[in-house]
Design a protein around this motif. Structure first.
Motif, mmCIF file in Angstrom:
data_model
loop_
_atom_site.group_PDB
_atom_site.id
_atom_site.type_symbol
_atom_site.label_atom_id
_atom_site.label_comp_id
_atom_site.label_asym_id
_atom_site.label_seq_id
_atom_site.Cartn_x
_atom_site.Cartn_y
_atom_site.Cartn_z
ATOM 1 N N PRO A 39 4.844 -22.702 8.155
ATOM 2 C CA PRO A 39 6.285 -22.309 8.545
ATOM 3 C C PRO A 39 7.311 -23.375 8.476
ATOM 4 O O PRO A 39 6.917 -24.575 8.783
ATOM 5 C CB PRO A 39 5.913 -22.241 10.199
ATOM 6 C CG PRO A 39 4.535 -22.733 10.502
ATOM 7 C CD PRO A 39 3.794 -22.684 9.044
ATOM 8 N N HIS A 78 5.750 -28.847 5.348
ATOM 9 C CA HIS A 78 7.221 -28.032 5.907
ATOM 10 C C HIS A 78 8.269 -28.136 5.417
ATOM 11 O O HIS A 78 8.874 -29.602 5.152
ATOM 12 C CB HIS A 78 7.081 -28.254 7.509
ATOM 13 C CG HIS A 78 5.655 -27.968 8.119
ATOM 14 N ND1 HIS A 78 5.512 -26.879 8.825
ATOM 15 C CD2 HIS A 78 4.455 -29.008 8.393
ATOM 16 C CE1 HIS A 78 4.367 -26.833 9.388
ATOM 17 N NE2 HIS A 78 3.639 -28.149 9.302
ATOM 18 N N VAL A 118 9.812 -22.384 13.017
ATOM 19 C CA VAL A 118 9.045 -22.828 14.560
ATOM 20 C C VAL A 118 9.974 -22.946 15.585
ATOM 21 O O VAL A 118 9.700 -22.205 16.798
ATOM 22 C CB VAL A 118 8.307 -24.209 14.349
ATOM 23 C CG1 VAL A 118 7.520 -24.549 15.382
ATOM 24 C CG2 VAL A 118 7.245 -24.017 13.062
ATOM 25 N N TYR A 175 -2.396 -36.536 12.218
ATOM 26 C CA TYR A 175 -1.647 -37.822 12.236
ATOM 27 C C TYR A 175 -1.804 -38.852 13.343
ATOM 28 O O TYR A 175 -1.546 -39.898 13.311
ATOM 29 C CB TYR A 175 -0.414 -37.638 12.074
ATOM 30 C CG TYR A 175 0.047 -37.208 10.493
ATOM 31 C CD1 TYR A 175 -0.203 -37.998 9.514
ATOM 32 C CD2 TYR A 175 0.376 -35.816 10.614
ATOM 33 C CE1 TYR A 175 0.095 -37.391 8.376
ATOM 34 C CE2 TYR A 175 1.019 -35.204 9.233
ATOM 35 C CZ TYR A 175 0.558 -36.072 8.169
ATOM 36 O OH TYR A 175 0.955 -35.430 6.886
ATOM 37 N N ALA A 177 3.032 -19.795 3.644
ATOM 38 C CA ALA A 177 2.052 -19.978 4.781
ATOM 39 C C ALA A 177 2.297 -20.951 5.721
ATOM 40 O O ALA A 177 1.922 -20.839 7.063
ATOM 41 C CB ALA A 177 0.551 -20.041 4.384
ATOM 42 N N MET A 227 -4.036 -28.580 8.920
ATOM 43 C CA MET A 227 -2.953 -29.511 8.995
ATOM 44 C C MET A 227 -3.638 -30.937 9.127
ATOM 45 O O MET A 227 -4.424 -30.739 10.161
ATOM 46 C CB MET A 227 -2.013 -29.173 10.034
ATOM 47 C CG MET A 227 -0.818 -29.594 9.690
ATOM 48 S SD MET A 227 0.570 -29.005 11.242
ATOM 49 C CE MET A 227 0.379 -30.443 12.091
HETATM 50 C C1 HEC Z 1 -0.916 -30.919 4.820
HETATM 51 C C2 HEC Z 1 0.213 -30.028 5.175
HETATM 52 C C3 HEC Z 1 0.774 -30.118 6.239
HETATM 53 C C4 HEC Z 1 1.446 -31.218 7.032
HETATM 54 C C5 HEC Z 1 1.578 -32.708 6.345
HETATM 55 C C6 HEC Z 1 2.031 -30.951 8.339
HETATM 56 N N1 HEC Z 1 1.656 -29.684 8.369
HETATM 57 FE FE1 HEC Z 1 2.186 -28.519 10.213
HETATM 58 N N2 HEC Z 1 1.265 -26.917 9.611
HETATM 59 C C7 HEC Z 1 0.636 -26.776 8.471
HETATM 60 C C8 HEC Z 1 0.053 -25.724 8.105
HETATM 61 C C9 HEC Z 1 -0.861 -24.889 6.829
HETATM 62 C C10 HEC Z 1 0.316 -24.922 9.216
HETATM 63 C C11 HEC Z 1 -0.052 -23.367 9.762
HETATM 64 C C12 HEC Z 1 -1.350 -23.785 10.500
HETATM 65 C C13 HEC Z 1 -2.228 -22.446 10.873
HETATM 66 O O1 HEC Z 1 -1.352 -21.337 10.566
HETATM 67 O O2 HEC Z 1 -3.114 -22.572 11.444
HETATM 68 C C14 HEC Z 1 1.068 -25.780 10.334
HETATM 69 C C15 HEC Z 1 1.740 -25.500 11.379
HETATM 70 C C16 HEC Z 1 2.685 -26.227 12.084
HETATM 71 C C17 HEC Z 1 2.969 -26.038 13.408
HETATM 72 C C18 HEC Z 1 2.889 -24.829 14.179
HETATM 73 C C19 HEC Z 1 3.488 -23.601 14.031
HETATM 74 C C20 HEC Z 1 3.419 -22.276 14.740
HETATM 75 O O3 HEC Z 1 3.143 -21.431 14.065
HETATM 76 O O4 HEC Z 1 3.297 -22.360 15.900
HETATM 77 C C21 HEC Z 1 3.657 -27.095 13.944
HETATM 78 C C22 HEC Z 1 4.603 -27.078 15.168
HETATM 79 C C23 HEC Z 1 3.623 -28.124 12.914
HETATM 80 N N3 HEC Z 1 2.621 -27.639 11.781
HETATM 81 C C24 HEC Z 1 4.337 -29.189 12.905
HETATM 82 C C25 HEC Z 1 4.100 -30.244 12.106
HETATM 83 C C26 HEC Z 1 4.219 -31.897 12.335
HETATM 84 C C27 HEC Z 1 5.175 -31.911 13.530
HETATM 85 C C28 HEC Z 1 3.809 -32.439 11.174
HETATM 86 C C29 HEC Z 1 4.215 -33.849 10.899
HETATM 87 C C30 HEC Z 1 3.789 -34.788 11.922
HETATM 88 C C31 HEC Z 1 3.300 -31.527 10.316
HETATM 89 N N4 HEC Z 1 3.226 -30.185 10.950
HETATM 90 C C32 HEC Z 1 2.568 -31.958 9.035
HETATM 91 C C33 HEC Z 1 0.524 -27.903 7.088
HETATM 92 C C34 HEC Z 1 1.086 -29.192 7.441
#
Ligand code: HEC
Length: 109
Positions: free
Chosen positions: A60, A44, A65, A90, A58, A87
């Protein structure tokens, strides 16, 4: 005072202080930013400023967000408490989820 209650004192203190001046909240936000930098920045755009790593459009950005009308502390908690296909999970603690959510919400314009 019983031991179990003694452990609540710092929490209560923080709650009262947070209500009064919010330094505790500021600390939660700083911790949330650290979590975001450590765990989330690989995918992100966590602040809208950091240069891209290997990110895809793709995924956000956190400011995006924060500015979605559907985003609330509760929606972030639900999202981060459940596994997601694209994703990594963690296994963040409730505290870490609250902190990183607070950081994300602080980016709202
Ligand atoms: C390996 C890559 C990756 C990592 C590392 C990652 N994310 Fe994401 N995240 C994504 C993807 C891809 C999406 C979109 C998911 C979907 O559309 O289904 C997403 C979506 C989200 C969203 C939702 C946004 C929405 O549309 O509502 C949030 C909030 C979020 N991530 C928070 C986090 C947080 C906080 C962390 C760290 C603790 C994190 N992400 C780490 C790949 C990642």
């Amino acid at each position: 005072m019983p031991r179990s209650m003694q452990r609540l004192v710092p929490l209560l203190f923080c709650a009262i202080l947070a209500a009064a001046t919010s330094p505790c909240l500021a600390q939660n936000r700083a911790n949330g930013e650290l979590i975001a930098k450590t765990w989330c920045a690989g995918c992100h755009d966590i602040d809208g400023i950091s240069p891209p790593f290997g990110r895809s459009d793709a995924i956000p950005s956190f400011p995006a967000v924060a500015n979605m009308s559907s985003t609330t502390a509760a929606s972030l908690r639900v999202f981060l408490s459940t596994p997601h296909a694209r994703m990594p999970d963690y296994n963040l603690t409730q505290r870490e989820i609250a902190d990183v959510s607070e950081y994300i919400l602080s980016l709202k314009k």
